[in-house]
Design an enzyme around this catalytic site. Structure first.
Site, PDB file in Angstrom:
ATOM      1  N   LYS A  65      41.598  45.329  40.259  1.00 58.03           N
ATOM      2  CA  LYS A  65      42.112  43.960  40.400  1.00 58.03           C
ATOM      3  C   LYS A  65      42.024  43.509  41.862  1.00 58.03           C
ATOM      4  CE  LYS A  65      43.617  41.631  37.600  1.00 58.03           C
ATOM      5  NZ  LYS A  65      42.955  40.670  36.673  1.00 58.03           N
ATOM      6  N   TYR A  70      43.431  50.309  37.479  1.00 58.86           N
ATOM      7  CA  TYR A  70      43.718  48.898  37.231  1.00 58.86           C
ATOM      8  C   TYR A  70      44.014  48.169  38.539  1.00 58.86           C
ATOM      9  CZ  TYR A  70      46.160  44.712  35.614  1.00 58.86           C
ATOM     10  OH  TYR A  70      46.561  43.418  35.413  1.00 58.86           O
TER      11      TYR A  70
END
Length: 329
Positions: A142, A138
């Site tokens: 990002k 994640y």
């Protein structure tokens, strides 16, 4: 001003879309679940449903808007790198391409302070303190998505990115609903000494920051911004405040950090070996998040966006609790 808000069927995207409508903006919204945006359509939003992985759909979404507020993306710890890359990087590439081809003036990108997470305590971390290695897919994706966004500045797109920490308020579907569920099952424990202080962000304060991003000019552009309430609070005091407000027993049981981390390691290892790789109930990263100090330096947002968080975490928590109880009547 006419804007597009992606991820409007989610918590942050939905709350910002409503705020933008209240400010008199023309708002187009995108999301996966039509039932979750009915209240926005009733307030005048134009809803175009669809998957942002569809580049042609994104081009249509970007037609005729002045700015895009990109809130959509995958959140979590468990899952393949490919799935996170698709949801956070490929989709953002489609958004950037849509902005450029449809001559959208500005793109506001919702990123995450998960980029900073390395399992260690951090107090007042600044935007440039990005680790050399990321702790999970994640955070890695990002950050990659941010790079795609800032890469578009050379083609004339005005961009800003935001990293808000622990956003809560009415409609929060992530932080406290999970903790409430664990406590009801008797599986929530204070990890470590329970004194760790962390940042939260009232959704109302994030709305103000994003709105400032739509209006910002000059040196405010082309930057990434940490966003929080700017006042770290003891995490477990916050958790127990919410539980008491909802007439649930507070968390009193303590679990040593080393024991919790070892249990999380075992849990993850077992789940990787099981058919279908089911999601663990305990993660190493989650253990660190719940046990370590973690706060952001928000001086850049104060300086360039005139960001001045007005709504306290306790007000945001009251807002969450009132909404949570109302939805269950």
């Amino acid at each position: 001003m006419r804007i597009l808000v992606t991820g409007a069927s989610g918590f942050i995207g939905g709350r910002f879309a409503r705020f933008a409508l209240e400010q008199g903006l023309q708002v187009r919204i995108n999301g996966r679940r039509a039932e979750a945006v009915e209240h926005l359509v009733a307030r005048g939003a134009e809803f175009i449903q669809g998957d942002l992985a569809d580049a042609e759909l994104v081009q249509r979404l970007c037609q005729g808007v002045d700015a895009v507020v990109h809130c959509a993306g995958a959140v979590g710890v468990w899952g393949s790198y490919q799935s996170f890359y698709q949801a956070n990087v490929t989709v953002t590439e489609n958004i950037v391409e849509g902005c450029l081809k449809q001559q959208v003036r500005r793109l506001l990108h919702l990123s995450s302070p998960s980029i900073y997470f390395d399992g260690q305590a951090h107090v007042g971390i600044k935007e440039e303190q990005v680790p050399k290695r990321f702790s999970d897919h994640y955070g890695a994706t990002k950050y990659l998505a941010e790079q795609k966004v800032f890469g578009a500045t050379e083609f004339g797109l005005e961009v800003l990115a935001f990293r808000p920490r622990f956003v809560t308020g009415a409609g929060d579907t992530s932080i406290f609903p999970r903790l409430i569920k664990l406590q009801r099952k008797g599986r929530l424990s204070i990890i470590g000494n329970g004194l760790n202080k962390v940042d939260f962000t009232s959704m109302q304060n994030l709305n103000d920051a994003l709105f400032s991003g739509l209006l910002a000019a000059g040196p405010a552009l082309g930057k990434v911004y940490n966003i929080s309430n700017g006042a770290p609070v003891p995490l477990w005091d916050v958790v127990n405040y919410v539980l008491r407000q909802l007439d649930l027993p507070p968390v009193t049981r303590h679990l040593p950090y080393a024991l919790a981390y070892a249990a999380a390691t075992l849990n993850e290892t077992v789940c990787k070996l099981l058919p279908g790789r089911p999601e663990p109930t305990l993660f190493r990263l989650g253990v660190a998040v719940m046990a370590k100090d973690f706060s952001l330096d928000i001086n850049r947002a104060r300086q360039y966006l005139d960001y001045d968080p007005q709504v306290s975490v306790w007000t945001a928590l009251d807002e969450f609790c009132q909404d949570w109880q109302a939805r269950r009547l």
